[in-house]
Design a protein around this motif. Structure first.
Motif, PDB file in Angstrom:
ATOM      1  N   LEU A   1      -6.890   4.680  -5.815  1.00  0.00           N
ATOM      2  CA  LEU A   1      -7.104   4.862  -4.380  1.00  0.00           C
ATOM      3  C   LEU A   1      -8.506   4.392  -4.005  1.00  0.00           C
ATOM      4  O   LEU A   1      -9.422   4.421  -4.814  1.00  0.00           O
ATOM      5  CB  LEU A   1      -6.945   6.337  -4.016  1.00  0.00           C
ATOM      6  N   ARG A   2      -8.651   3.964  -2.756  1.00  0.00           N
ATOM      7  CA  ARG A   2      -9.962   3.538  -2.250  1.00  0.00           C
ATOM      8  C   ARG A   2     -10.916   4.733  -2.222  1.00  0.00           C
ATOM      9  O   ARG A   2     -10.533   5.823  -1.821  1.00  0.00           O
ATOM     10  CB  ARG A   2      -9.842   2.999  -0.829  1.00  0.00           C
ATOM     11  N   LYS A   3     -12.143   4.482  -2.610  1.00  0.00           N
ATOM     12  CA  LYS A   3     -13.161   5.529  -2.530  1.00  0.00           C
ATOM     13  C   LYS A   3     -13.517   5.746  -1.061  1.00  0.00           C
ATOM     14  O   LYS A   3     -13.796   4.805  -0.335  1.00  0.00           O
ATOM     15  CB  LYS A   3     -14.409   5.116  -3.309  1.00  0.00           C
TER      16      LYS A   3
ATOM     17  N   THR B   1       5.201   3.585  -4.518  1.00  0.00           N
ATOM     18  CA  THR B   1       5.145   4.906  -5.150  1.00  0.00           C
ATOM     19  C   THR B   1       5.276   4.783  -6.665  1.00  0.00           C
ATOM     20  O   THR B   1       5.724   3.757  -7.186  1.00  0.00           O
ATOM     21  CB  THR B   1       6.267   5.808  -4.631  1.00  0.00           C
TER      22      THR B   1
ATOM     23  N   ILE C   1      -2.056   4.482  -9.856  1.00  0.00           N
ATOM     24  CA  ILE C   1      -2.228   3.746  -8.604  1.00  0.00           C
ATOM     25  C   ILE C   1      -3.587   4.161  -8.046  1.00  0.00           C
ATOM     26  O   ILE C   1      -3.719   5.229  -7.438  1.00  0.00           O
ATOM     27  CB  ILE C   1      -1.097   4.060  -7.596  1.00  0.00           C
TER      28      ILE C   1
ATOM     29  N   GLY D   1      -7.534   8.444   0.681  1.00  0.00           N
ATOM     30  CA  GLY D   1      -6.352   8.395  -0.169  1.00  0.00           C
ATOM     31  C   GLY D   1      -5.508   7.149  -0.009  1.00  0.00           C
ATOM     32  O   GLY D   1      -4.345   7.130  -0.381  1.00  0.00           O
ATOM     33  N   VAL D   2      -6.064   6.082   0.537  1.00  0.00           N
ATOM     34  CA  VAL D   2      -5.328   4.829   0.725  1.00  0.00           C
ATOM     35  C   VAL D   2      -5.331   4.036  -0.582  1.00  0.00           C
ATOM     36  O   VAL D   2      -6.398   3.783  -1.151  1.00  0.00           O
ATOM     37  CB  VAL D   2      -5.962   3.982   1.857  1.00  0.00           C
ATOM     38  N   PRO D   3      -4.160   3.640  -1.073  1.00  0.00           N
ATOM     39  CA  PRO D   3      -4.094   2.858  -2.317  1.00  0.00           C
ATOM     40  C   PRO D   3      -4.769   1.498  -2.172  1.00  0.00           C
ATOM     41  O   PRO D   3      -4.904   0.957  -1.074  1.00  0.00           O
ATOM     42  CB  PRO D   3      -2.588   2.678  -2.543  1.00  0.00           C
ATOM     43  N   LEU D   4      -5.173   0.931  -3.301  1.00  0.00           N
ATOM     44  CA  LEU D   4      -5.833  -0.374  -3.339  1.00  0.00           C
ATOM     45  C   LEU D   4      -4.849  -1.543  -3.381  1.00  0.00           C
ATOM     46  O   LEU D   4      -5.256  -2.693  -3.311  1.00  0.00           O
ATOM     47  CB  LEU D   4      -6.739  -0.467  -4.570  1.00  0.00           C
TER      48      LEU D   4
ATOM     49  N   TYR E   1       0.813  -1.207   0.000  1.00  0.00           N
ATOM     50  CA  TYR E   1       0.000   0.000   0.000  1.00  0.00           C
ATOM     51  C   TYR E   1       0.852   1.264   0.000  1.00  0.00           C
ATOM     52  O   TYR E   1       0.355   2.349  -0.257  1.00  0.00           O
ATOM     53  CB  TYR E   1      -0.948   0.015   1.201  1.00  0.00           C
ATOM     54  N   SER E   2       2.126   1.112   0.250  1.00  0.00           N
ATOM     55  CA  SER E   2       3.016   2.278   0.283  1.00  0.00           C
ATOM     56  C   SER E   2       3.841   2.437  -0.992  1.00  0.00           C
ATOM     57  O   SER E   2       4.690   3.317  -1.058  1.00  0.00           O
ATOM     58  CB  SER E   2       3.948   2.175   1.493  1.00  0.00           C
TER      59      SER E   2
END
Length: 73
Positions: free
Chosen positions: A43-45, A22, A41, A49-52, A19-20
């Motif tokens: 992101l979760r709805k 870049t 990349i 702003g957390v990546p999927l 998830y980190s």
């Protein structure tokens, strides 16, 4: 229609990513196989702003995508 098919042949779906991760890390990893056109990349709805944990890597040439897929699959 053929242009759409070429675009899909130049784009890789990459999963099980940290998830980190870049854009720079993905560009470094995949750039050795060919020139990168775009990296997405998602992101979760509503997730702040957390990546999927997935990404889409688009190459300028189909050969780059094929080489990356064969080497990293």
């Amino acid at each position: 229609m053929e242009d759409d098919q070429n675009i899909e042949n130049q784009r890789l779906y990459v999963m099980n990513l940290s998830y980190s991760v870049t854009h720079d890390e993905l560009k470094e990893k995949f750039g050795v196989f060919g020139e990168i056109e775009n990296i997405e990349i998602p992101l979760r709805k509503g997730g702040g702003g957390v990546p999927l944990g997935i990404a889409y890597v688009s190459f300028k040439q189909t050969e780059g995508a094929i080489s990356a897929f064969a080497s990293l699959d």
